[in-house]
Design a protein around this motif. Structure first.
Motif, PDB file in Angstrom:
ATOM      1  N   ALA A 105       2.561   6.234  -2.780  1.00  0.00           N
ATOM      2  CA  ALA A 105       3.774   7.266  -3.096  1.00  0.00           C
ATOM      3  C   ALA A 105       3.607   7.317  -4.623  1.00  0.00           C
ATOM      4  O   ALA A 105       3.816   8.535  -5.214  1.00  0.00           O
ATOM      5  CB  ALA A 105       4.830   6.409  -2.680  1.00  0.00           C
ATOM      6  N   MET A 106       3.214   6.299  -5.329  1.00  0.00           N
ATOM      7  CA  MET A 106       3.179   6.507  -6.725  1.00  0.00           C
ATOM      8  C   MET A 106       2.024   7.397  -7.142  1.00  0.00           C
ATOM      9  O   MET A 106       2.119   8.403  -7.960  1.00  0.00           O
ATOM     10  CB  MET A 106       2.748   4.994  -7.555  1.00  0.00           C
ATOM     11  N   ASP A 155       0.963  -1.365   0.032  1.00  0.00           N
ATOM     12  CA  ASP A 155       0.043  -0.110  -0.075  1.00  0.00           C
ATOM     13  C   ASP A 155       0.857   1.368  -0.004  1.00  0.00           C
ATOM     14  O   ASP A 155       0.391   2.424  -0.691  1.00  0.00           O
ATOM     15  CB  ASP A 155      -0.999  -0.055   1.423  1.00  0.00           C
ATOM     16  N   ALA A 156       1.657   1.273   0.873  1.00  0.00           N
ATOM     17  CA  ALA A 156       2.999   2.531   0.953  1.00  0.00           C
ATOM     18  C   ALA A 156       3.257   2.796  -0.513  1.00  0.00           C
ATOM     19  O   ALA A 156       3.492   3.864  -0.797  1.00  0.00           O
ATOM     20  CB  ALA A 156       3.879   2.213   1.974  1.00  0.00           C
ATOM     21  N   ALA A 157       3.622   1.861  -1.336  1.00  0.00           N
ATOM     22  CA  ALA A 157       4.176   2.142  -2.615  1.00  0.00           C
ATOM     23  C   ALA A 157       3.167   2.686  -3.697  1.00  0.00           C
ATOM     24  O   ALA A 157       3.425   3.517  -4.326  1.00  0.00           O
ATOM     25  CB  ALA A 157       4.774   0.641  -3.274  1.00  0.00           C
ATOM     26  N   MET A 215       9.279   7.192  -9.190  1.00  0.00           N
ATOM     27  CA  MET A 215      10.009   5.978  -8.751  1.00  0.00           C
ATOM     28  C   MET A 215      11.038   6.194  -7.366  1.00  0.00           C
ATOM     29  O   MET A 215      10.759   5.399  -6.596  1.00  0.00           O
ATOM     30  CB  MET A 215      10.616   5.304  -9.734  1.00  0.00           C
ATOM     31  N   GLN A 216      11.567   7.339  -7.630  1.00  0.00           N
ATOM     32  CA  GLN A 216      12.264   7.699  -6.599  1.00  0.00           C
ATOM     33  C   GLN A 216      11.609   8.366  -5.228  1.00  0.00           C
ATOM     34  O   GLN A 216      11.997   7.919  -4.204  1.00  0.00           O
ATOM     35  CB  GLN A 216      13.304   9.035  -6.938  1.00  0.00           C
ATOM     36  N   GLN A 217      10.440   8.781  -5.555  1.00  0.00           N
ATOM     37  CA  GLN A 217       9.630   9.091  -4.325  1.00  0.00           C
ATOM     38  C   GLN A 217       8.919   7.816  -3.816  1.00  0.00           C
ATOM     39  O   GLN A 217       8.913   7.630  -2.381  1.00  0.00           O
ATOM     40  CB  GLN A 217       8.409   9.889  -4.831  1.00  0.00           C
ATOM     41  N   VAL A 218       8.776   6.864  -4.543  1.00  0.00           N
ATOM     42  CA  VAL A 218       8.340   5.525  -4.041  1.00  0.00           C
ATOM     43  C   VAL A 218       9.518   4.891  -3.153  1.00  0.00           C
ATOM     44  O   VAL A 218       9.141   4.500  -1.847  1.00  0.00           O
ATOM     45  CB  VAL A 218       8.142   4.469  -5.071  1.00  0.00           C
ATOM     46  N   THR A 240      10.431  -6.035  -8.677  1.00  0.00           N
ATOM     47  CA  THR A 240      11.524  -5.707  -9.670  1.00  0.00           C
ATOM     48  C   THR A 240      11.335  -5.114 -10.726  1.00  0.00           C
ATOM     49  O   THR A 240      12.232  -5.012 -11.682  1.00  0.00           O
ATOM     50  CB  THR A 240      11.915  -7.423  -9.805  1.00  0.00           C
ATOM     51  N   GLY A 241      10.138  -5.251 -11.545  1.00  0.00           N
ATOM     52  CA  GLY A 241       9.772  -4.364 -12.610  1.00  0.00           C
ATOM     53  C   GLY A 241       9.877  -2.935 -12.501  1.00  0.00           C
ATOM     54  O   GLY A 241       9.993  -2.313 -13.391  1.00  0.00           O
ATOM     55  N   ILE A 242       9.612  -2.404 -11.317  1.00  0.00           N
ATOM     56  CA  ILE A 242       9.792  -0.934 -10.981  1.00  0.00           C
ATOM     57  C   ILE A 242      11.186  -0.668 -10.890  1.00  0.00           C
ATOM     58  O   ILE A 242      11.492  -0.845  -9.564  1.00  0.00           O
ATOM     59  CB  ILE A 242       8.810  -0.637 -10.084  1.00  0.00           C
TER      60      ILE A 242
END
Length: 349
Positions: A55-56, A50-52, A282-285, A243-245
């Motif tokens: 963030a996205m 959920d956190a990711a 992605m860096q914010q995630v 892994t894909g992100i």
């Protein structure tokens, strides 16, 4: 006349994991009732935490507003992520870093493969065996001499300290593919060897988030003197299972110097030449994973415990214990010894 890099001819004709997948699919077609435990490369098995996801969504909303939009980021990565990495991944372990030593990238695989661009092809390379294929292939393509360091149950899958000179040593712990971990004492032996031989350790700790034993080092920089002889690679994708992100980072300490005494110039030029186009969302995630640790990492720990239990059941309860099967304390990744695996050669040859 166009000249090609003939070192490519030394590579295996088939990528190891592609061949594993082909053989698994062929076996499954012949034995559709079989419950196959896949130990090759695979996709992730759980949705994003959920956190990711939050963030996205937040980062995409920022990109929709002209006041907060971000395009190409700084070549070393955004400061908000670098600061979080230093504060949450290293400072709690007594490791002091500054922003100029942290390089954000699109993953540990890219960096472990590309780092050779700033290293001479005359270097003699030591690679543990079995090993992640990228270490082998990139050095074969560069034309370097490779010396394999056997890892087996008798040496705890951490390799014996070489008696010969090596210029570069690849170490990966927790290890891919064996799942073995390395103690501080054994890692200190490797660091002392590198300092004595004036060698470079390329330390891949992409799986450090899976360490559950407090006595096992998460970073090579927990060892005295390691900043003078080691580069460390990290990956966020293993932490949250995406892994894909792509997003990871590399640590290159200022204390680390080449044979001619240079340090910062080549380091910065290497990363600029490999400049990752890692988007701000992605860096914010990744920032969210680090900064909101109690919110985000609880998802990892819950999944890790469940996955570990499933693996233990599959490997230990449904099949008889293998007499040569190692038991590792500190990770939940398991490996069953079935045949010697040399990643520079087809395993059945």
């Amino acid at each position: 006349m166009i000249r090609t890099n003939t070192n490519y001819l030394q590579l295996s004709h088939r990528y190891l994991f592609a061949e594993i997948a082909q053989q698994v699919n062929a076996y499954k077609a012949e034995h559709p009732e079989a419950n196959i435990i896949r130990l090759g490369i695979g996709d992730v098995t759980c949705p994003l935490p959920d956190a990711a996801i939050k963030a996205m969504h937040h980062a995409v909303d920022e990109c929709a507003d002209g006041k907060t939009f971000r395009g190409y980021g700084p070549e070393h990565g955004y400061d908000f992520l670098i600061d979080a990495i230093i504060a949450h991944d290293f400072a709690p372990r007594g490791i002091q870093l500054n922003r100029e030593e942290v390089f954000i990238s699109d993953g540990a695989k890219s960096d472990t493969g590309n780092i050779g661009d700033i290293l001479s092809t005359d270097n003699i390379v030591g690679i543990t065996d079995p090993v992640y294929p990228v270490y082998v292939d990139t050095n074969i393509m560069a034309g370097r001499t490779i010396k394999y360091i056997p890892c087996h149950a008798d040496n705890g899958f951490t390799g014996d300290i070489p008696t010969e000179h090596l210029d570069i040593i690849y170490l990966c712990y927790p290890n891919n593919p064996t799942g073995a971990v390395i103690t501080k004492e054994k890692l200190a032996e490797w660091v002392n060897y590198a300092l004595r031989e004036k060698a470079l350790i390329l330390y891949d700790s992409a799986y450090e988030a899976f360490i559950s034993n407090d006595e096992i080092p998460h970073s090579i920089y927990e060892i005295e003197g390691a900043k003078e002889c080691a580069i460390e690679f990290r990956s966020f994708s293993k932490t949250a299972g995406f892994t894909g992100i792509r997003c990871g980072y590399t640590i290159i300490p200022k204390e680390l110097k080449g044979a001619d005494g240079t340090e910062g110039t080549e380091r910065g030029r290497w990363h600029e030449s490999q400049r990752p186009l890692e988007p701000s969302p992605m860096q914010q995630v990744q920032w969210c994973q680090l900064h909101l640790s109690t919110w985000c990492r609880s998802h990892l720990h819950t999944r890790r415990a469940a996955t570990g239990a499933r693996h233990h059941s599959a490997l230990h309860e449904e099949r008889p214990t293998h007499p040569r099967e190692p038991r590792f304390l500190g990770t939940h990744r398991l490996w069953r010894r079935t045949f010697p695996l040399h990643l520079g050669v087809h395993p059945r040859r």
